[in-house]
Scaffold this motif. Structure first.
Motif, short mmCIF file in Angstrom:
data_model
loop_
_atom_site.label_atom_id
_atom_site.label_comp_id
_atom_site.label_asym_id
_atom_site.label_seq_id
_atom_site.Cartn_x
_atom_site.Cartn_y
_atom_site.Cartn_z
N LYS A 6 0.86 -1.18 0.00
CA LYS A 6 0.00 0.00 0.00
C LYS A 6 0.89 1.24 0.00
O LYS A 6 1.72 1.41 0.90
N VAL A 7 0.72 2.07 -1.02
CA VAL A 7 1.65 3.19 -1.24
C VAL A 7 0.90 4.49 -1.45
O VAL A 7 -0.29 4.49 -1.80
N ALA A 8 1.62 5.60 -1.27
CA ALA A 8 1.00 6.91 -1.44
C ALA A 8 2.02 7.93 -1.93
O ALA A 8 3.20 7.87 -1.58
N ALA A 9 1.54 8.86 -2.75
CA ALA A 9 2.29 10.05 -3.12
C ALA A 9 1.72 11.21 -2.32
O ALA A 9 0.51 11.41 -2.29
N ALA A 10 2.60 11.96 -1.65
CA ALA A 10 2.16 13.10 -0.85
C ALA A 10 2.45 14.38 -1.63
O ALA A 10 3.57 14.89 -1.63
N GLN A 11 1.45 14.86 -2.34
CA GLN A 11 1.60 16.09 -3.12
C GLN A 11 1.53 17.31 -2.20
O GLN A 11 0.72 17.34 -1.27
N ILE A 12 2.40 18.30 -2.46
CA ILE A 12 2.46 19.49 -1.61
C ILE A 12 2.14 20.73 -2.44
O ILE A 12 2.72 20.95 -3.51
N GLY A 13 1.20 21.53 -1.95
CA GLY A 13 0.82 22.77 -2.62
C GLY A 13 1.84 23.87 -2.41
O GLY A 13 2.99 23.62 -2.03
N SER A 14 1.44 25.09 -2.65
CA SER A 14 2.35 26.23 -2.65
C SER A 14 3.20 26.33 -1.38
O SER A 14 2.68 26.23 -0.27
N VAL A 15 4.49 26.51 -1.58
CA VAL A 15 5.44 26.80 -0.50
C VAL A 15 6.22 28.03 -0.95
O VAL A 15 6.91 27.99 -1.97
N HIS A 16 6.10 29.12 -0.21
CA HIS A 16 6.66 30.39 -0.65
C HIS A 16 8.08 30.60 -0.10
O HIS A 16 8.54 29.89 0.79
N ARG A 17 8.73 31.60 -0.65
CA ARG A 17 10.08 31.93 -0.20
C ARG A 17 10.08 32.30 1.28
O ARG A 17 11.06 32.05 1.99
N THR A 18 8.98 32.83 1.74
CA THR A 18 8.87 33.25 3.14
C THR A 18 8.36 32.13 4.06
O THR A 18 8.30 32.31 5.28
N SER A 19 7.97 31.00 3.49
CA SER A 19 7.44 29.89 4.31
C SER A 19 8.54 29.34 5.22
O SER A 19 9.69 29.19 4.81
N THR A 20 8.18 29.03 6.43
CA THR A 20 9.16 28.49 7.38
C THR A 20 9.24 26.97 7.27
O THR A 20 8.29 26.31 6.83
N GLY A 39 -3.77 3.36 5.35
CA GLY A 39 -3.07 2.08 5.36
C GLY A 39 -1.75 2.08 4.62
O GLY A 39 -1.15 1.02 4.43
N ALA A 40 -1.27 3.26 4.20
CA ALA A 40 -0.04 3.32 3.41
C ALA A 40 1.15 2.78 4.20
O ALA A 40 1.34 3.12 5.37
N VAL A 96 5.90 3.72 9.17
CA VAL A 96 5.67 3.94 7.74
C VAL A 96 6.97 4.41 7.09
O VAL A 96 7.64 5.29 7.64
N ASP A 97 7.31 3.84 5.95
CA ASP A 97 8.50 4.26 5.23
C ASP A 97 8.23 5.57 4.50
O ASP A 97 7.10 5.83 4.06
N ILE A 98 9.27 6.40 4.34
CA ILE A 98 9.13 7.63 3.56
C ILE A 98 10.31 7.79 2.60
O ILE A 98 11.42 7.31 2.87
N TRP A 99 10.04 8.43 1.49
CA TRP A 99 11.05 8.84 0.52
C TRP A 99 10.89 10.35 0.39
O TRP A 99 9.78 10.83 0.13
N ASP A 300 -3.18 21.19 -4.74
CA ASP A 300 -2.99 21.54 -3.33
C ASP A 300 -2.45 20.30 -2.61
O ASP A 300 -2.21 19.26 -3.23
N ASP A 301 -2.24 20.42 -1.30
CA ASP A 301 -1.82 19.27 -0.52
C ASP A 301 -2.82 18.13 -0.72
O ASP A 301 -4.03 18.33 -0.55
N GLU A 302 -2.31 16.96 -1.07
CA GLU A 302 -3.21 15.84 -1.38
C GLU A 302 -2.45 14.52 -1.27
O GLU A 302 -1.29 14.42 -1.66
N VAL A 303 -3.13 13.51 -0.77
CA VAL A 303 -2.58 12.16 -0.72
C VAL A 303 -3.16 11.36 -1.89
O VAL A 303 -4.38 11.29 -2.06
N VAL A 304 -2.27 10.77 -2.68
CA VAL A 304 -2.68 9.89 -3.78
C VAL A 304 -2.32 8.47 -3.35
O VAL A 304 -1.15 8.16 -3.13
N PHE A 305 -3.33 7.61 -3.24
CA PHE A 305 -3.15 6.30 -2.61
C PHE A 305 -3.53 5.17 -3.56
O PHE A 305 -4.46 5.29 -4.36
N ALA A 306 -2.81 4.05 -3.45
CA ALA A 306 -3.18 2.84 -4.19
C ALA A 306 -2.56 1.62 -3.53
O ALA A 306 -1.52 1.72 -2.87
#
Length: 348
Positions: A6-20, A39-40, A96-99, A300-306
């Motif tokens: 069970k795997v997932a891609a964690a998409q990340i929305g806008s991150v600005h130059r000023t974001s911490t 269940g990823a 959970v493993d992460i890349w 935007d921030d979103e989990v893509v799961f399969a």
């Protein structure tokens, strides 16, 4: 026997130059928690995930430029870095493993666009990859250009394309002490790593195919805007330029997954950074026949799961892409002997 993961891609929305770092880390941990709740067993994050995509800027302040990098002395050190430790700690808690991709600064002061695979089960970094096909420029092609200056900030990756096995994802796998003679496709899953522009180059994928890779992990930041640097082949609107970028992203992921009989996960950044840098997203999971089986629906921030079955790779590896039977390496010398284009001689 099925070899499901069970795997997932964690998409990340806008991150600005000023974001911490802290605010971005909070979002990444939220995505990790969401994926784990589905269940990823593995979650893939984008390229340079901890910050905005800083190589688009020309930094005159060296201290500011260096602030976008993480100190990494190898081994497990990135998982202990105070800036990003909370993400690795949470992965360990969740088992959970992460890349994840980041700007790496070595103890010698070298800089790479890097990704690591961290096992949440063992608490160890088990693989590191450095981006090989570094695009862009060393210097802006004209004054005040805000473009990819990756060649300015990153060295060419020097770790090659080394596939690696991942423990703990599939039960009942064969280990090194087995007495069985036929072990192909029966051991722990074989993974490979690529970063952004690498995915466009077949030369990046084939070494993994030749090592029996069953899943290739890709993090990326891809611009959706037609600008004065990377002009499309024809006049094109912003909307069409975005569609074109997404088409080429999907093309690279789908074809190379098919041609190497492996699954792939691509996790991208998306949205409008600093109100002007449009990133396409399009995070997806592709099967070993090249079909998209899950894809982001937002920018935007979103989990893509399969849930994927790595056993499906076996058909392609034994059939049309049976490398041991059908490859003809004696005919491929030009691929490694030549870098640029050398045209045939002009006709008389």
């Amino acid at each position: 026997m099925p070899r499901t993961v069970k795997v997932a891609a964690a998409q990340i929305g806008s991150v600005h130059r000023t974001s911490t770092r802290a605010s971005t880390m909070e979002r990444m941990i939220k995505l990790l928690d969401s994926a784990a709740a589905k269940g990823a067993q593995l979650v893939v994050f984008p390229e340079c995930a901890f910050t905005t995509f800083f190589p688009r800027y020309l930094f005159h302040d060296k201290e500011e430029m260096e602030s976008y990098f993480e100190d990494d002395a190898g081994g497990n050190s990135i998982a202990e870095s105070k800036n990003v430790k909370p993400l690795f700690d949470r992965a360990r808690e969740l088992q959970v493993d992460i890349w994840v991709g980041y700007g790496e600064r070595t103890p010698e002061g070298r800089h790479f666009n890097t990704a690591v695979y961290y096992s949440g089960r063992t608490g160890e970094v088990i693989s590191k990859y450095r981006k090989t096909h570094v695009p862009g420029f060393v210097d802006p092609p004209f004054p005040n250009a805000e473009v990819h200056l990756e060649k300015r900030y990153f060295e060419t990756g020097d770790l090659g394309f080394q596939a690696f096995r991942v423990p703990g994802l599939v039960p009942g796998t064969l280990k090194a002490d087995t007495t069985e003679s036929d072990t192909e496709g029966k051991g722990d899953p074989i993974f490979g790593s690529l970063i952004c522009n690498d995915r466009r180059w077949p030369e990046s994928w084939r070494p993994y195919g030749l090592q029996g890779a069953e899943l290739v992990l890709v993090g990326f930041n891809t611009n959706g805007k037609a600008d004065d640097i990377y002009k499309p082949r024809r006049p094109i609107s912003l909307e069409d330029a975005r569609k074109e970028a997404l088409f080429h992203h999907r093309l690279a992921m789908q074809y190379n997954s098919y041609a190497n009989s492996c699954f792939s996960i691509s996790a991208g950044r998306c949205g409008m950074d600093d109100g002007k840098f449009d990133l396409i997203g399009g995070s997806s999971i592709v099967d070993s026949d090249g079909h998209i089986i899950a894809e982001a629906a937002t920018v935007d921030d979103e989990v893509v799961f399969a849930e994927i079955d790595l056993e499906e790779c076996r058909k392609g590896k034994k059939d049309i892409f049976n490398f041991g039977v059908n490859r003809q390496p004696q005919s491929y010398g030009i691929i490694t002997e030549q870098k640029g284009v050398v045209e045939p001689k002009l006709l008389a």
